[in-house]
Design a protein around this motif. Sequence first.
Motif, PDB file in Angstrom:
ATOM      1  N   LEU A  72       1.282  -2.076  -1.321  1.00 20.60           N
ATOM      2  CA  LEU A  72      -0.017  -1.556  -0.899  1.00 20.60           C
ATOM      3  C   LEU A  72      -0.134  -1.669   0.613  1.00 20.60           C
ATOM      4  O   LEU A  72       0.414  -2.578   1.224  1.00 20.60           O
ATOM      5  CB  LEU A  72      -1.158  -2.357  -1.528  1.00 20.60           C
ATOM      6  N   ALA A  73      -0.885  -0.742   1.214  1.00 21.02           N
ATOM      7  CA  ALA A  73      -1.237  -0.839   2.626  1.00 21.02           C
ATOM      8  C   ALA A  73      -2.655  -0.316   2.786  1.00 21.02           C
ATOM      9  O   ALA A  73      -3.047   0.656   2.136  1.00 21.02           O
ATOM     10  CB  ALA A  73      -0.278  -0.025   3.494  1.00 21.02           C
ATOM     11  N   VAL A  74      -3.436  -0.984   3.637  1.00 17.11           N
ATOM     12  CA  VAL A  74      -4.812  -0.576   3.871  1.00 17.11           C
ATOM     13  C   VAL A  74      -5.027  -0.406   5.365  1.00 17.11           C
ATOM     14  O   VAL A  74      -4.400  -1.105   6.170  1.00 17.11           O
ATOM     15  CB  VAL A  74      -5.797  -1.625   3.275  1.00 17.11           C
ATOM     16  N   ASP A  75      -5.869   0.541   5.765  1.00 14.88           N
ATOM     17  CA  ASP A  75      -6.108   0.736   7.190  1.00 14.88           C
ATOM     18  C   ASP A  75      -7.100  -0.300   7.702  1.00 14.88           C
ATOM     19  O   ASP A  75      -7.653  -1.099   6.948  1.00 14.88           O
ATOM     20  CB  ASP A  75      -6.570   2.169   7.468  1.00 14.88           C
ATOM     21  N   SER A  76      -7.337  -0.318   9.011  1.00 14.83           N
ATOM     22  CA  SER A  76      -8.156  -1.365   9.620  1.00 14.83           C
ATOM     23  C   SER A  76      -9.620  -1.291   9.211  1.00 14.83           C
ATOM     24  O   SER A  76     -10.339  -2.283   9.294  1.00 14.83           O
ATOM     25  CB  SER A  76      -8.045  -1.307  11.152  1.00 14.83           C
ATOM     26  N   SER A  77     -10.089  -0.124   8.743  1.00 12.77           N
ATOM     27  CA  SER A  77     -11.480   0.001   8.296  1.00 12.77           C
ATOM     28  C   SER A  77     -11.665  -0.429   6.850  1.00 12.77           C
ATOM     29  O   SER A  77     -12.798  -0.631   6.397  1.00 12.77           O
ATOM     30  CB  SER A  77     -11.942   1.455   8.439  1.00 12.77           C
ATOM     31  N   GLY A  78     -10.564  -0.562   6.105  1.00  9.87           N
ATOM     32  CA  GLY A  78     -10.641  -0.911   4.693  1.00  9.87           C
ATOM     33  C   GLY A  78     -10.972   0.263   3.794  1.00  9.87           C
ATOM     34  O   GLY A  78     -11.091   0.108   2.579  1.00  9.87           O
ATOM     35  N   GLY A  79     -11.108   1.453   4.366  1.00 10.90           N
ATOM     36  CA  GLY A  79     -11.527   2.604   3.576  1.00 10.90           C
ATOM     37  C   GLY A  79     -10.411   3.512   3.109  1.00 10.90           C
ATOM     38  O   GLY A  79     -10.635   4.394   2.278  1.00 10.90           O
ATOM     39  N   ARG A  80      -9.197   3.313   3.636  1.00 13.43           N
ATOM     40  CA  ARG A  80      -8.069   4.148   3.233  1.00 13.43           C
ATOM     41  C   ARG A  80      -6.946   3.258   2.725  1.00 13.43           C
ATOM     42  O   ARG A  80      -6.678   2.197   3.276  1.00 13.43           O
ATOM     43  CB  ARG A  80      -7.590   5.002   4.404  1.00 13.43           C
ATOM     44  N   LEU A  81      -6.300   3.721   1.666  1.00 14.11           N
ATOM     45  CA  LEU A  81      -5.304   2.920   0.963  1.00 14.11           C
ATOM     46  C   LEU A  81      -4.070   3.765   0.691  1.00 14.11           C
ATOM     47  O   LEU A  81      -4.173   4.927   0.295  1.00 14.11           O
ATOM     48  CB  LEU A  81      -5.898   2.423  -0.361  1.00 14.11           C
ATOM     49  N   LEU A 134       4.534   7.970  -3.437  1.00 10.32           N
ATOM     50  CA  LEU A 134       3.517   7.499  -2.505  1.00 10.32           C
ATOM     51  C   LEU A 134       2.202   8.202  -2.791  1.00 10.32           C
ATOM     52  O   LEU A 134       2.140   9.430  -2.818  1.00 10.32           O
ATOM     53  CB  LEU A 134       3.955   7.769  -1.064  1.00 10.32           C
ATOM     54  N   SER A 135       1.136   7.415  -3.011  1.00 10.40           N
ATOM     55  CA  SER A 135      -0.203   7.956  -3.243  1.00 10.40           C
ATOM     56  C   SER A 135      -1.130   7.472  -2.144  1.00 10.40           C
ATOM     57  O   SER A 135      -1.032   6.321  -1.694  1.00 10.40           O
ATOM     58  CB  SER A 135      -0.751   7.498  -4.600  1.00 10.40           C
ATOM     59  N   ILE A 136      -2.045   8.327  -1.695  1.00  9.62           N
ATOM     60  CA  ILE A 136      -2.998   8.000  -0.647  1.00  9.62           C
ATOM     61  C   ILE A 136      -4.412   8.147  -1.205  1.00  9.62           C
ATOM     62  O   ILE A 136      -4.734   9.146  -1.850  1.00  9.62           O
ATOM     63  CB  ILE A 136      -2.806   8.904   0.581  1.00  9.62           C
ATOM     64  N   TYR A 137      -5.239   7.129  -0.943  1.00  7.64           N
ATOM     65  CA  TYR A 137      -6.608   7.103  -1.458  1.00  7.64           C
ATOM     66  C   TYR A 137      -7.606   6.955  -0.317  1.00  7.64           C
ATOM     67  O   TYR A 137      -7.336   6.280   0.681  1.00  7.64           O
ATOM     68  CB  TYR A 137      -6.810   5.912  -2.408  1.00  7.64           C
ATOM     69  N   LYS A 147     -12.155   6.416  -0.095  1.00  4.62           N
ATOM     70  CA  LYS A 147     -13.179   5.821  -0.952  1.00  4.62           C
ATOM     71  C   LYS A 147     -13.608   6.760  -2.081  1.00  4.62           C
ATOM     72  O   LYS A 147     -14.167   6.327  -3.080  1.00  4.62           O
ATOM     73  CB  LYS A 147     -14.380   5.395  -0.118  1.00  4.62           C
ATOM     74  N   SER A 148     -13.330   8.054  -1.916  1.00  4.44           N
ATOM     75  CA  SER A 148     -13.706   9.019  -2.945  1.00  4.44           C
ATOM     76  C   SER A 148     -12.639   9.194  -4.025  1.00  4.44           C
ATOM     77  O   SER A 148     -12.863   9.874  -5.018  1.00  4.44           O
ATOM     78  CB  SER A 148     -13.991  10.380  -2.305  1.00  4.44           C
ATOM     79  N   GLY A 149     -11.463   8.572  -3.850  1.00  2.00           N
ATOM     80  CA  GLY A 149     -10.400   8.693  -4.848  1.00  2.00           C
ATOM     81  C   GLY A 149      -9.089   9.101  -4.208  1.00  2.00           C
ATOM     82  O   GLY A 149      -8.923   9.066  -2.990  1.00  2.00           O
ATOM     83  N   ARG A 150      -8.126   9.493  -5.032  1.00  2.00           N
ATOM     84  CA  ARG A 150      -6.807   9.875  -4.522  1.00  2.00           C
ATOM     85  C   ARG A 150      -6.893  11.214  -3.811  1.00  2.00           C
ATOM     86  O   ARG A 150      -7.435  12.183  -4.351  1.00  2.00           O
ATOM     87  CB  ARG A 150      -5.796   9.936  -5.661  1.00  2.00           C
ATOM     88  N   VAL A 151      -6.321  11.268  -2.605  1.00  2.00           N
ATOM     89  CA  VAL A 151      -6.384  12.497  -1.815  1.00  2.00           C
ATOM     90  C   VAL A 151      -5.023  13.165  -1.664  1.00  2.00           C
ATOM     91  O   VAL A 151      -4.950  14.335  -1.284  1.00  2.00           O
ATOM     92  CB  VAL A 151      -6.987  12.225  -0.417  1.00  2.00           C
ATOM     93  N   ALA A 152      -3.942  12.432  -1.953  1.00  2.28           N
ATOM     94  CA  ALA A 152      -2.607  13.024  -1.824  1.00  2.28           C
ATOM     95  C   ALA A 152      -1.608  12.214  -2.625  1.00  2.28           C
ATOM     96  O   ALA A 152      -1.796  11.019  -2.867  1.00  2.28           O
ATOM     97  CB  ALA A 152      -2.181  13.099  -0.363  1.00  2.28           C
ATOM     98  N   GLU A 153      -0.531  12.892  -3.049  1.00  2.00           N
ATOM     99  CA  GLU A 153       0.569  12.228  -3.748  1.00  2.00           C
ATOM    100  C   GLU A 153       1.861  12.908  -3.312  1.00  2.00           C
ATOM    101  O   GLU A 153       1.962  14.134  -3.318  1.00  2.00           O
ATOM    102  CB  GLU A 153       0.387  12.320  -5.263  1.00  2.00           C
ATOM    103  N   MET A 154       2.854  12.081  -2.907  1.00  2.00           N
ATOM    104  CA  MET A 154       4.111  12.618  -2.398  1.00  2.00           C
ATOM    105  C   MET A 154       5.279  12.228  -3.282  1.00  2.00           C
ATOM    106  O   MET A 154       5.188  11.283  -4.069  1.00  2.00           O
ATOM    107  CB  MET A 154       4.372  12.124  -0.976  1.00  2.00           C
TER     108      MET A 154
END
Length: 202
Positions: A55-64, A73-76, A78-85
């Motif tokens: 897991l990795a989280v950005d400095s704001s805590g809002g992106r994962l 690789l999945s990117i989230y 706060k609204s849910g998953r936004v991308a999958e590679m």
Amino acid sequence: DGTPQEYSFDGPVGDLVEAEGDWIAGTWRQALVRVDGEGVLTRISPAPPGGVYRLAVDSSGGRLAVASLNGVLSIYSKSGRVAEMESQGRTPMLSFCGRRILVLAGNRLNTFEMDGRRVVSEKPQGVGRRWLARWPSEKRCLLADETGGAWLLEESGTILPYANFGPLRALRAAPAAAGRILVAREGGWAYWREGSIRHDWP
């Protein structure tokens, strides 16, 4: 109130990260959850495929960012998953670097935008085994190799030499304090602060 709390998860925990006072945990059986400061557990959906490895989280805590056991690789947000590679390899390491996500897999360092577009794929600095670590600065992360060489990677693509830790076996950077790093070496541990060693012990 400071009382320890116990949680049951679906399967072994693959990784656990702090996110602005909350904790995010992912398991090998595809569960992904956030535990807030009050101890309330919320599932993050949809769950990543293949079980959580990193897991990795950005400095704001809002992106994962989530690397699955199968390398997907999945990117989230706060609204849910936004991308999958596609798979990045079996044992990727990852870190946010500004609005970009760096994925270290084998002998390649791949850079992705939040929408999943890969914008750079290159051979990383250093030799042998390497580690990526979150850096408190919004636009940086730390790269180190098994010889102890370390570099700060900037969102712009600039690479800045940082330190030489000596031969490494593992590395952890404090998520809330720049330059505070714990490294595992042959025969013991060392604590580095602001580019110099402050304490070591067996």
